[in-house]
Design a protein around this motif. Structure first.
Motif, PDB file in Angstrom:
ATOM      1  N   LEU A 138       1.023  -1.590   0.406  1.00 44.50           N
ATOM      2  CA  LEU A 138       0.274  -0.044   0.490  1.00 44.50           C
ATOM      3  C   LEU A 138       0.794   0.879   0.091  1.00 44.50           C
ATOM      4  CD1 LEU A 138      -2.543  -0.869   2.739  1.00 44.50           C
ATOM      5  CD2 LEU A 138      -3.195  -0.447   0.004  1.00 44.50           C
ATOM      6  N   ASP A 139       1.706   1.259   1.147  1.00 40.50           N
ATOM      7  CA  ASP A 139       2.810   2.464   0.752  1.00 40.50           C
ATOM      8  C   ASP A 139       3.563   2.331  -0.252  1.00 40.50           C
ATOM      9  OD1 ASP A 139       1.880   3.904   2.898  1.00 40.50           O
ATOM     10  OD2 ASP A 139       3.495   2.763   4.563  1.00 40.50           O
ATOM     11  N   ALA A 140       3.616   1.265  -1.416  1.00 44.22           N
ATOM     12  CA  ALA A 140       4.765   1.622  -2.402  1.00 44.22           C
ATOM     13  C   ALA A 140       3.214   2.182  -3.536  1.00 44.22           C
ATOM     14  CB  ALA A 140       5.134   0.387  -3.313  1.00 44.22           C
ATOM     15  N   CYS A 141       2.874   2.300  -3.202  1.00 45.10           N
ATOM     16  CA  CYS A 141       0.877   3.089  -4.344  1.00 45.10           C
ATOM     17  C   CYS A 141       0.959   4.695  -4.535  1.00 45.10           C
ATOM     18  CB  CYS A 141       0.143   2.384  -3.883  1.00 45.10           C
ATOM     19  SG  CYS A 141      -0.159   0.745  -4.287  1.00 45.10           S
ATOM     20  N   THR A 142       1.914   5.299  -2.370  1.00 44.03           N
ATOM     21  CA  THR A 142       2.110   6.169  -2.982  1.00 44.03           C
ATOM     22  C   THR A 142       3.160   7.018  -3.201  1.00 44.03           C
ATOM     23  OG1 THR A 142       2.949   6.041  -0.472  1.00 44.03           O
ATOM     24  CG2 THR A 142       1.187   6.104  -0.304  1.00 44.03           C
ATOM     25  N   LYS A 143       2.915   8.159  -3.701  1.00 38.34           N
ATOM     26  CA  LYS A 143       3.852   9.200  -3.986  1.00 38.34           C
ATOM     27  C   LYS A 143       5.529   8.973  -3.567  1.00 38.34           C
ATOM     28  CE  LYS A 143       0.598  12.717  -6.417  1.00 38.34           C
ATOM     29  NZ  LYS A 143       0.593  11.187  -7.585  1.00 38.34           N
ATOM     30  N   ASN A 144       5.381   9.274  -2.269  1.00 33.35           N
ATOM     31  CA  ASN A 144       6.905   8.590  -1.768  1.00 33.35           C
ATOM     32  C   ASN A 144       7.418   7.721  -1.644  1.00 33.35           C
ATOM     33  OD1 ASN A 144       6.499  11.689  -0.945  1.00 33.35           O
ATOM     34  ND2 ASN A 144       5.459  11.815   1.000  1.00 33.35           N
ATOM     35  N   GLY A 145       6.565   6.465  -2.095  1.00 32.96           N
ATOM     36  CA  GLY A 145       7.009   4.787  -2.242  1.00 32.96           C
ATOM     37  C   GLY A 145       7.709   4.450  -1.048  1.00 32.96           C
ATOM     38  N   ILE A 146       8.882   3.654  -1.292  1.00 33.62           N
ATOM     39  CA  ILE A 146       9.029   2.259  -0.139  1.00 33.62           C
ATOM     40  C   ILE A 146      10.741   2.715  -0.412  1.00 33.62           C
ATOM     41  CG2 ILE A 146       7.115   2.080   1.887  1.00 33.62           C
ATOM     42  CD1 ILE A 146       7.617  -1.217   0.406  1.00 33.62           C
ATOM     43  N   LYS A 147      11.432   2.470   1.166  1.00 29.98           N
ATOM     44  CA  LYS A 147      13.234   2.074   0.559  1.00 29.98           C
ATOM     45  C   LYS A 147      12.469   0.585   0.995  1.00 29.98           C
ATOM     46  CE  LYS A 147      13.991   6.134   0.500  1.00 29.98           C
ATOM     47  NZ  LYS A 147      14.655   6.728  -1.011  1.00 29.98           N
ATOM     48  N   LEU A 148      12.197  -0.188  -0.219  1.00 32.02           N
ATOM     49  CA  LEU A 148      12.415  -1.809  -0.060  1.00 32.02           C
ATOM     50  C   LEU A 148      13.568  -2.743   0.241  1.00 32.02           C
ATOM     51  CD1 LEU A 148       9.728  -4.095  -0.262  1.00 32.02           C
ATOM     52  CD2 LEU A 148       9.989  -4.065  -2.710  1.00 32.02           C
ATOM     53  N   LEU A 149      14.480  -2.155   0.039  1.00 32.84           N
ATOM     54  CA  LEU A 149      15.391  -2.724  -0.615  1.00 32.84           C
ATOM     55  C   LEU A 149      16.996  -2.020   0.286  1.00 32.84           C
ATOM     56  CD1 LEU A 149      15.830  -3.517  -4.111  1.00 32.84           C
ATOM     57  CD2 LEU A 149      14.888  -5.137  -2.428  1.00 32.84           C
ATOM     58  N   TYR A 150      15.827  -1.448   1.590  1.00 31.56           N
ATOM     59  CA  TYR A 150      17.394  -0.931   2.439  1.00 31.56           C
ATOM     60  C   TYR A 150      18.221  -1.901   2.694  1.00 31.56           C
ATOM     61  CZ  TYR A 150      18.550   1.947   6.531  1.00 31.56           C
ATOM     62  OH  TYR A 150      19.478   2.951   7.408  1.00 31.56           O
ATOM     63  N   PRO A 151      19.462  -1.420   2.914  1.00 32.15           N
ATOM     64  CA  PRO A 151      19.874   0.169   2.801  1.00 32.15           C
ATOM     65  C   PRO A 151      20.148   0.470   1.792  1.00 32.15           C
ATOM     66  CG  PRO A 151      21.683  -2.090   3.553  1.00 32.15           C
ATOM     67  CD  PRO A 151      20.046  -2.330   3.288  1.00 32.15           C
ATOM     68  N   ALA A 152      19.678   0.139   0.441  1.00 38.80           N
ATOM     69  CA  ALA A 152      19.642   0.827  -0.962  1.00 38.80           C
ATOM     70  C   ALA A 152      19.143   1.669  -0.887  1.00 38.80           C
ATOM     71  CB  ALA A 152      19.656  -0.572  -1.704  1.00 38.80           C
ATOM     72  N   SER A 153      19.315   2.933  -1.284  1.00 37.90           N
ATOM     73  CA  SER A 153      18.574   3.802  -1.116  1.00 37.90           C
ATOM     74  C   SER A 153      17.129   4.379  -1.635  1.00 37.90           C
ATOM     75  CB  SER A 153      19.600   5.825  -1.765  1.00 37.90           C
ATOM     76  OG  SER A 153      20.077   5.051  -2.508  1.00 37.90           O
ATOM     77  N   VAL A 154      17.350   3.564  -3.394  1.00 42.72           N
ATOM     78  CA  VAL A 154      16.236   3.274  -3.926  1.00 42.72           C
ATOM     79  C   VAL A 154      15.098   3.204  -3.680  1.00 42.72           C
ATOM     80  CG1 VAL A 154      15.379   1.771  -5.946  1.00 42.72           C
ATOM     81  CG2 VAL A 154      18.007   1.946  -5.689  1.00 42.72           C
ATOM     82  N   THR A 155      13.684   3.848  -4.210  1.00 40.76           N
ATOM     83  CA  THR A 155      12.859   3.836  -3.766  1.00 40.76           C
ATOM     84  C   THR A 155      11.994   3.755  -4.409  1.00 40.76           C
ATOM     85  OG1 THR A 155      12.948   6.390  -2.688  1.00 40.76           O
ATOM     86  CG2 THR A 155      11.023   6.169  -3.039  1.00 40.76           C
ATOM     87  N   VAL A 156      11.421   2.673  -3.848  1.00 43.62           N
ATOM     88  CA  VAL A 156      10.448   1.510  -4.409  1.00 43.62           C
ATOM     89  C   VAL A 156       8.721   2.045  -4.526  1.00 43.62           C
ATOM     90  CG1 VAL A 156       9.043  -0.592  -4.987  1.00 43.62           C
ATOM     91  CG2 VAL A 156      11.908  -0.420  -4.238  1.00 43.62           C
ATOM     92  N   ARG A 157       8.227   2.778  -5.903  1.00 45.02           N
ATOM     93  CA  ARG A 157       7.227   3.009  -6.541  1.00 45.02           C
ATOM     94  C   ARG A 157       5.937   2.177  -7.346  1.00 45.02           C
ATOM     95  NH1 ARG A 157       9.636   6.779  -7.028  1.00 45.02           N
ATOM     96  NH2 ARG A 157       9.780   8.679  -5.456  1.00 45.02           N
ATOM     97  N   LEU A 158       5.153   1.712  -6.833  1.00 49.49           N
ATOM     98  CA  LEU A 158       4.572   1.017  -8.140  1.00 49.49           C
ATOM     99  C   LEU A 158       3.550   1.930  -9.265  1.00 49.49           C
ATOM    100  CD1 LEU A 158       2.032  -1.518  -5.457  1.00 49.49           C
ATOM    101  CD2 LEU A 158       3.921  -1.592  -7.431  1.00 49.49           C
ATOM    102  N   PRO A 159       3.471   1.665 -10.615  1.00 45.58           N
ATOM    103  CA  PRO A 159       3.511   2.424 -11.868  1.00 45.58           C
ATOM    104  C   PRO A 159       2.630   3.172 -11.157  1.00 45.58           C
ATOM    105  CG  PRO A 159       3.625   0.082 -12.239  1.00 45.58           C
ATOM    106  CD  PRO A 159       4.236   0.377 -10.712  1.00 45.58           C
TER     107      PRO A 159
END
Length: 156
Positions: free
Chosen positions: A105-126
């Motif tokens: 659900l949070d990956a569906c927001t504009k801010n997304g999430i750091k799913l692969l933390y500690p990598a700084s990549v932000t994950v957002r769904l399309p």
């Protein structure tokens, strides 16, 4: 997403899982509701953050919001800790599924999430939405309908 949407997401996800599995639906669904709010322990204004303000402030000061607690590492860590605390698979699966629903659900927001933390990549769904907006309310209604539809199996 807001707390109510996360809770309904956890309930919907675990109700669906209970529908297709042999796990105890009551334990699974209650644990799913609890698990669905755990990732927001990093946010002092969240339902769980207000309940545990000291822990929330410490986690936020060290990691920030939507980083480690919104990652696969945290999901696995909580799952592992639960296996040390209980052998009830319905509770373990419920919490993990609830947490996973939160991440989705949070990956569906504009801010997304750091799913692969500690990598700084932000994950957002399309497709993303604004937290608390009209689209989130539609999602909340849809999750409620799914829960009622699948949950009727356990009531009847």
């Amino acid at each position: 997403m807001t707390g109510k949407t996360h809770i309904m997401g956890g309930i919907a996800a675990t109700t669906a899982y209970a529908y297709y599995s042999n796990y105890d639906p009551t334990a699974l669904i209650i644990s799913g509701a609890i698990g669905s709010i755990i990732p927001d322990i990093c946010h002092g204004g969240s339902k769980i953050g207000r309940r545990f303000p000291i822990l929330s402030n410490i986690i936020n000061a060290i990691f920030g919001h939507r980083t480690i607690t919104h990652s696969l590492i945290f999901l696995v860590l909580i799952g592992y800790i639960l296996t040390l605390i209980t052998d009830n698979q319905s509770i373990i699966m419920g919490v993990v599924i609830g947490m996973a629903s939160h991440l989705i659900l949070d990956a569906c927001t504009k801010n997304g999430i750091k799913l692969l933390y500690p990598a700084s990549v932000t994950v957002r769904l399309p497709i993303t939405t604004k937290t608390g907006g009209a689209v989130e309310n539609i999602v909340l209604i849809a999750l409620t309908i799914v829960t009622i539809y699948l949950g009727k199996e356990f009531i009847l």
